[in-house]
Design a protein around this motif. Structure first.
Motif, short mmCIF file in Angstrom:
data_model
loop_
_atom_site.label_atom_id
_atom_site.label_comp_id
_atom_site.label_asym_id
_atom_site.label_seq_id
_atom_site.Cartn_x
_atom_site.Cartn_y
_atom_site.Cartn_z
N ASP A 83 3.41 -6.49 15.91
CA ASP A 83 2.42 -5.49 16.27
C ASP A 83 2.37 -4.32 15.29
OD1 ASP A 83 4.87 -4.50 16.78
OD2 ASP A 83 4.47 -3.86 18.84
N LYS A 84 3.01 -4.49 14.14
CA LYS A 84 3.03 -3.42 13.14
C LYS A 84 2.35 -3.83 11.85
CE LYS A 84 7.34 -1.39 14.84
NZ LYS A 84 8.73 -0.98 14.48
N TRP A 85 1.55 -4.88 11.92
CA TRP A 85 0.90 -5.39 10.72
C TRP A 85 -0.20 -4.45 10.26
CZ3 TRP A 85 -4.20 -6.02 11.72
CH2 TRP A 85 -4.58 -6.28 13.04
N SER A 86 -0.65 -4.71 9.01
CA SER A 86 -1.70 -3.88 8.42
C SER A 86 -2.71 -4.77 7.71
CB SER A 86 -1.09 -2.89 7.42
OG SER A 86 -2.08 -2.27 6.64
N TRP A 87 -4.01 -4.46 7.87
CA TRP A 87 -5.05 -5.21 7.16
C TRP A 87 -4.90 -5.09 5.65
CZ3 TRP A 87 -7.78 -8.86 9.27
CH2 TRP A 87 -8.09 -8.82 10.63
N ALA A 88 -4.30 -4.02 5.21
CA ALA A 88 -4.13 -3.82 3.76
C ALA A 88 -3.10 -4.77 3.17
CB ALA A 88 -3.71 -2.38 3.48
N HIS A 89 -2.24 -5.34 4.02
CA HIS A 89 -1.20 -6.25 3.54
C HIS A 89 -1.19 -7.50 4.44
CE1 HIS A 89 0.20 -2.87 1.14
NE2 HIS A 89 0.28 -2.14 2.25
N PRO A 90 -2.13 -8.41 4.23
CA PRO A 90 -2.29 -9.55 5.16
C PRO A 90 -1.08 -10.46 5.26
CG PRO A 90 -3.64 -9.83 3.19
CD PRO A 90 -3.14 -8.43 3.16
N LEU A 91 -0.26 -10.55 4.22
CA LEU A 91 0.95 -11.37 4.29
C LEU A 91 2.20 -10.51 4.39
CD1 LEU A 91 0.25 -14.30 1.78
CD2 LEU A 91 -0.18 -14.16 4.24
N GLY A 92 2.05 -9.25 4.73
CA GLY A 92 3.19 -8.39 4.93
C GLY A 92 3.66 -7.73 3.64
N THR A 93 4.76 -7.01 3.76
CA THR A 93 5.36 -6.33 2.60
C THR A 93 6.85 -6.63 2.56
OG1 THR A 93 5.76 -4.33 3.92
CG2 THR A 93 3.69 -4.44 2.70
N ASP A 94 7.46 -6.31 1.42
CA ASP A 94 8.88 -6.57 1.27
C ASP A 94 9.70 -5.34 1.64
OD1 ASP A 94 8.59 -4.86 -0.86
OD2 ASP A 94 9.03 -6.34 -2.41
N GLN A 95 10.97 -5.36 1.25
CA GLN A 95 11.91 -4.33 1.68
C GLN A 95 11.61 -2.94 1.10
OE1 GLN A 95 12.48 -6.88 -0.24
NE2 GLN A 95 13.80 -6.39 -1.98
N ILE A 96 10.78 -2.87 0.07
CA ILE A 96 10.43 -1.55 -0.48
C ILE A 96 8.91 -1.34 -0.47
CG2 ILE A 96 12.49 -1.24 -1.89
CD1 ILE A 96 11.00 -2.30 -4.28
N GLY A 97 8.22 -2.09 0.39
CA GLY A 97 6.80 -1.84 0.64
C GLY A 97 5.83 -2.48 -0.33
N ARG A 98 6.25 -3.43 -1.12
CA ARG A 98 5.33 -4.09 -2.06
C ARG A 98 4.59 -5.23 -1.36
NH1 ARG A 98 9.85 -4.93 -6.70
NH2 ARG A 98 10.81 -5.85 -4.83
N ASP A 99 3.32 -5.38 -1.68
CA ASP A 99 2.45 -6.36 -1.01
C ASP A 99 2.85 -7.78 -1.37
OD1 ASP A 99 -0.28 -6.72 0.49
OD2 ASP A 99 -0.36 -8.04 -1.25
N MET A 100 3.10 -8.63 -0.34
CA MET A 100 3.58 -9.99 -0.58
C MET A 100 2.49 -10.91 -1.10
SD MET A 100 6.72 -9.99 -0.21
CE MET A 100 6.74 -11.73 -0.61
N LEU A 101 1.25 -10.71 -0.69
CA LEU A 101 0.17 -11.56 -1.18
C LEU A 101 -0.04 -11.36 -2.68
CD1 LEU A 101 -2.12 -13.54 -0.83
CD2 LEU A 101 -3.58 -11.65 -0.05
N VAL A 102 -0.11 -10.11 -3.10
CA VAL A 102 -0.31 -9.83 -4.52
C VAL A 102 0.89 -10.32 -5.34
CG1 VAL A 102 -0.53 -7.99 -6.24
CG2 VAL A 102 -1.89 -7.92 -4.16
N ARG A 103 2.09 -10.06 -4.85
CA ARG A 103 3.29 -10.48 -5.58
C ARG A 103 3.37 -12.00 -5.68
NH1 ARG A 103 7.25 -7.25 -6.88
NH2 ARG A 103 8.93 -8.72 -6.41
N SER A 104 3.01 -12.70 -4.61
CA SER A 104 3.04 -14.16 -4.64
C SER A 104 2.02 -14.71 -5.62
CB SER A 104 2.78 -14.72 -3.24
OG SER A 104 3.79 -14.34 -2.33
N LEU A 105 0.83 -14.12 -5.66
CA LEU A 105 -0.21 -14.59 -6.58
C LEU A 105 0.13 -14.29 -8.03
CD1 LEU A 105 -3.45 -13.73 -4.58
CD2 LEU A 105 -2.47 -16.00 -5.00
N VAL A 106 0.74 -13.13 -8.29
CA VAL A 106 1.19 -12.84 -9.65
C VAL A 106 2.32 -13.80 -10.04
CG1 VAL A 106 2.28 -11.10 -11.13
CG2 VAL A 106 0.47 -10.43 -9.56
N GLY A 107 3.21 -14.11 -9.10
CA GLY A 107 4.25 -15.09 -9.36
C GLY A 107 3.68 -16.47 -9.66
N LEU A 108 2.62 -16.84 -8.93
CA LEU A 108 1.95 -18.11 -9.19
C LEU A 108 1.34 -18.12 -10.58
CD1 LEU A 108 0.65 -20.82 -8.44
CD2 LEU A 108 -1.17 -19.55 -7.29
#
Length: 311
Positions: A83-108
């Motif tokens: 219940d703490k999700w955010s539309w700005a981060h659809p796949l959540g964030t990591d331990q220091i608040g970085r967006d997981m969707l963007v990080r995953s796509l850059v990793g890809l």
């Protein structure tokens, strides 16, 4: 790695070099045409294109910095969880608040670049050395094959540790390590088929007509042998992506803060109990990418086997 031998088995020897080239192109077109008509190929290609476009465009269009910290948004869950999700981060964030969707796509993006470039380097080195060894034979063949045997005796992970452990593991360095680790396989295949082809009538006819050795290799042998290897190398892209992720997980890949599948998953393993999405999301992207590439490679393999079986 018997794709080249199988394809050549479909092509009878010809005295006319032009006819030999046309036969080779015909076989390649038949394999490509049958593969592209399969459902697996279309699904795999569609997934690869979607993932590639997302990796190329979304991180830039979103305006989100994949390495910028935001402690106020740390450990946000994905949209479908909690219940703490955010539309700005659809796949959540990591331990220091970085967006997981963007990080995953850059990793890809990074992993796919390294996979394709390393396989291209492997093809270039392996095909060049294998062709030279098979065509000229004798002492040249002996020297090249001894170098090949020496390279095959070094496990890929040992070579990676030896090179990347004493130098900064940049993207060019990783591409070089992966490219140098796999070229002997292509070299041995190219050598065996070039040795079989160099005595055929169309090669002898070219030699009698005064064609130079480089011209024969580049205009007759390489166009005949390269397409089957290109089909086979598609599966190697997936294998190189796996190995690049393994290096990143071990700390031998591209170093933080640049996100890669390996270092994201390595960071996320500490939070599997309370923030499992940190390690899971890049893992899902990696699995989806590898599955799509394998679907394309499997389609080429089935097409080759079908054409060979029906010949």
């Amino acid at each position: 790695m018997d794709a080249v031998e199988t394809s050549l088995a479909l092509a009878p020897p010809h005295a006319d070099p032009a006819e030999a080239r046309l036969m080779s192109r015909s076989i390649g077109r038949r394999i490509l045409g049958q593969a592209t008509g399969s459902t697996g190929f279309r699904i795999g290609l569609a997934l690869v294109l979607i993932l590639a476009l997302a990796a190329a465009l979304y991180p830039e269009l979103s305006g989100i910095d994949p390495v910028k910290m935001d402690v106020r948004a740390r450990l946000l869950p994905p949209l479908f969880l909690g219940d703490k999700w955010s539309w700005a981060h659809p796949l959540g964030t990591d331990q220091i608040g970085r967006d997981m969707l963007v990080r995953s796509l850059v990793g890809l993006r990074t992993s796919f670049l390294i996979g394709v470039a390393s396989v291209a380097l492997t093809l270039l080195i392996g095909c060049a050395l294998g062709t030279v060894a098979g065509y000229f034979g004798g002492r040249t063949d002996t020297v090249v094959m001894r170098i090949t045997d020496a390279q095959l005796s070094i496990p890929m992970i040992i070579l990676a540790i030896a090179v990347l452990g004493v130098s900064r593991p940049t993207i060019p360095a990783i591409i070089l390590v992966l490219g140098l680790s796999n070229w002997p396989v292509y070299a041995r295949v190219m050598r065996s088929v070039v040795m079989a082809e160099r005595g055929r009538e169309y090669v002898c006819a070219a030699q009698v007509s005064g064609a130079t050795h480089p011209r024969i290799i580049l205009t007759l042998l390489v166009p005949l042998l390269l397409p089957p290897l290109l089909f086979t190398s598609v599966l190697d892209v997936a294998r190189m992506m796996i190995f690049e992720s393994t290096l990143g997980f071990l700390g031998l890949g591209v170093q933080p803060p640049t996100p890669t599948f390996g270092n994201i998953i390595a960071d996320g393993r500490k939070y599997l109990l309370n923030a499992w999405w940190i390690a899971t999301m890049p893992g899902l992207f990696l699995c989806l990418t590898l599955t799509s590439i394998n679907l394309i490679g499997a389609a080429f393999e089935r097409a080759r086997n079908t054409i060979h079986g029906g010949a």
